[in-house]
Write an enzyme that holds these catalytic residues in place. Structure first.
Site, PDB file in Angstrom:
ATOM      1  N   HIS A  58      11.998 -65.849 -27.058  1.00 25.99           N
ATOM      2  CA  HIS A  58      12.860 -64.688 -27.632  1.00 25.99           C
ATOM      3  C   HIS A  58      13.938 -64.314 -26.531  1.00 25.99           C
ATOM      4  O   HIS A  58      14.863 -63.714 -27.249  1.00 25.99           O
ATOM      5  CB  HIS A  58      11.684 -63.715 -27.792  1.00 25.99           C
ATOM      6  N   CYS A  85      17.613 -58.826 -30.227  1.00 27.35           N
ATOM      7  CA  CYS A  85      16.299 -58.313 -30.887  1.00 27.35           C
ATOM      8  C   CYS A  85      16.680 -57.096 -31.798  1.00 27.35           C
ATOM      9  O   CYS A  85      17.250 -57.310 -32.653  1.00 27.35           O
ATOM     10  CB  CYS A  85      15.348 -58.044 -29.636  1.00 27.35           C
ATOM     11  N   ASP A 108      10.043 -68.573 -30.533  1.00 28.86           N
ATOM     12  CA  ASP A 108      10.132 -66.964 -30.625  1.00 28.86           C
ATOM     13  C   ASP A 108       8.657 -66.508 -31.069  1.00 28.86           C
ATOM     14  O   ASP A 108       8.152 -66.640 -32.137  1.00 28.86           O
ATOM     15  CB  ASP A 108      11.226 -66.472 -31.325  1.00 28.86           C
TER      16      ASP A 108
END
Length: 470
Positions: free
Chosen positions: A394, A267, A359
């Site tokens: 994600h 991330c 995601d």
């Protein structure tokens, strides 16, 4: 307390139920979290339905559980690596389904994470008579042929570790750094990895501990959301010098191979990993891994500013029918101002990008597309290896751990639940495959002796490995 099994061993859980009323003998298992466990049950009544249930308490005290239905064969056995699940938390041939399908009971916005990497999480696995639901699996309802429906016939505790025997944990509080260094067993020298997570902040150690268990010196680095860092708690107050210092610490460590240091980030940590490789000329990582990483982002932004930014750009984010926030629109490359985009063309080391097609937090696929296109424009596509997974969200974690499709993102100015994405079964396949790919990539570029070659103008694309071939 005895140490967990060495990395090279694959422990087995073996149950023997000695009578139909549930007397049993259990042999518990200890293993690293990324190692599969063989589960078998013997001496059951033949051709009868049974439920196998797993459950554990997180370090926050939340209950997580999974359950699956099986039917014993003519010999009275159930083997999870051989037999199809008939339903429950998962179905089909899933030997590790009781691990990756764990879900919180009665909680909203929960995410399973290990805070203390030096201790295992302990999961109880039990077998019950009949096909019973998780909520009432321990309640008796009727007796059939002397076997009480819902009765627990056998149970065993399975320990899942992030630290292998001999791995050492060292706190790092020097030169302004806040982190934890994990050193593999033995004198070394070893290759090294700088490990960073997302804007949730804090110091997350468990992946670094697992990397050290596979022979990499690993530095888990905090860069926001930690009280020992200077500045506002939920602000990225550190600059390039902070990350250069962290890389320098690894390069100079006596147990690290000279020049064999890579970076892994997820991330916002993935964005930072890319930024180290593309925009910090004083740092020379040997390779970089980015998981669910955006191609551009503001670096100095507080949670409060993020909330204001979302209000000002309400068309870039939305709520689903449950009221969960979907952030991905803000990170579409077309919505990121050029000043905040990475200098992709400056990349000079091999790069592995991993992205989930479901995601909902970061436009990971579109970001990979843009990075690939820009590298191709300057003849450096050969540096890139991209992997994308269908049905994957994600939060791509180490294998056999449960996916959090949603979790609490913040409470200011009000409670906010983020939708991360990911369907349970395909996400588990992706985690199993991605971890193998990450270790292989790091092994190749940090451990193997080979001459660095000029990149070819063709990106490397690694196909998804079917689960049965892993």
């Amino acid at each position: 307390m005895p140490a967990p099994s060495p990395v090279s061993r694959r422990p087995a859980v073996s149950w023997q139920v000695q009578s139909v009323i549930g007397a049993h003998r259990a042999t518990p298992s200890r293993a690293l979290v990324d190692q599969p466990v063989e589960i078998g049950i013997w001496h059951l009544p033949p051709n009868k339905p049974f439920t196998v249930r797993s459950h554990l308490r997180s370090e926050d005290g939340d209950l997580w559980e999974a359950f699956s239905y099986y039917r014993s064969d003519q010999k009275g056995t159930v083997i999870l690596s051989r037999d199809q699940s008939l339903g429950g938390s998962y179905s089909g041939l899933e030997p590790m389904g009781l691990f990756w399908s764990l879900q919180p009971v009665g909680g909203e916005g929960l995410r399973f994470r290990k805070k203390n990497a030096e201790t295992p999480f302990t999961m109880e696995v039990c077998v019950l008579s009949g096909h019973v639901r998780s909520s009432d699996s321990l309640e008796s309802r009727h007796v059939e042929q002397g076997l009480q429906e819902g009765a627990v016939l056998a149970a065993v505790n399975v320990e899942r570790w992030y630290m292998a025997p001999g791995v050492r944990r060292v706190e790092v509080r020097q030169q302004g750094l806040v982190g934890t260094l994990f050193l593999p067993s033995g004198p070394g020298p070893f290759p090294a990895v700088l490990d960073m997570w997302g804007m949730g902040g804090g110091l997350n150690e468990y992946r670094s501990a697992l990397l050290a268990s596979h022979g990499f010196v690993s530095l888990a680095l905090a860069y926001c959301g930690h009280r020992e860092l200077t500045g506002t708690l939920h602000t990225v107050n550190v600059g390039d010098q902070y990350f250069e210092t962290a890389m320098g610490l690894l390069h100079r460590h006596p147990q690290v191979c000279t020049g064999r240091v890579g970076v892994l980030g997820q991330c916002f940590g993935g964005y930072l990993a890319l930024r180290i490789a593309m925009e910090m000329p004083n740092v020379n990582p040997r390779c970089v891994v980015g998981i669910s990483a955006p191609a551009g982002l503001k670096i100095n932004v507080t949670r409060e500013q993020m909330n204001d930014f979302m209000k000002e750009n309400h068309k870039l984010w939305r709520l689903n029918e449950q009221g969960y926030v979907i952030f991905r629109g803000m990170f579409l490359p077309s919505n990121v101002p050029p000043v905040y985009k990475l200098k992709v063309e400056s990349l000079r080391c091999p790069l592995l990008l991993i992205a989930g097609e479901d995601d909902q937090a970061v436009a990971a696929i579109e970001s990979v597309d843009e990075i690939e296109e820009r590298l191709g424009a300057v003849g450096r596509s050969g540096l890139l290896t991209r992997i994308q997974y269908p049905g994957t969200g994600h939060l791509i974690e180490p294998p056999y751990t449960p996916n959090a499709r949603t979790s609490l993102f913040g409470t200011y100015p009000k409670k906010m639940i983020s939708l991360w994405g990911g369907q349970l079964q395909p996400h588990s396949v992706a985690q199993e495959d991605a971890w193998k790919r990450i270790l292989g990539f790091l092994d190749h570029h940090l451990r193997a002796d080979y001459p660095l070659k000029e990149p070819e103008d063709t990106p490397a694309v690694i196909p998804l490995i079917p689960r049965q071939e892993l």
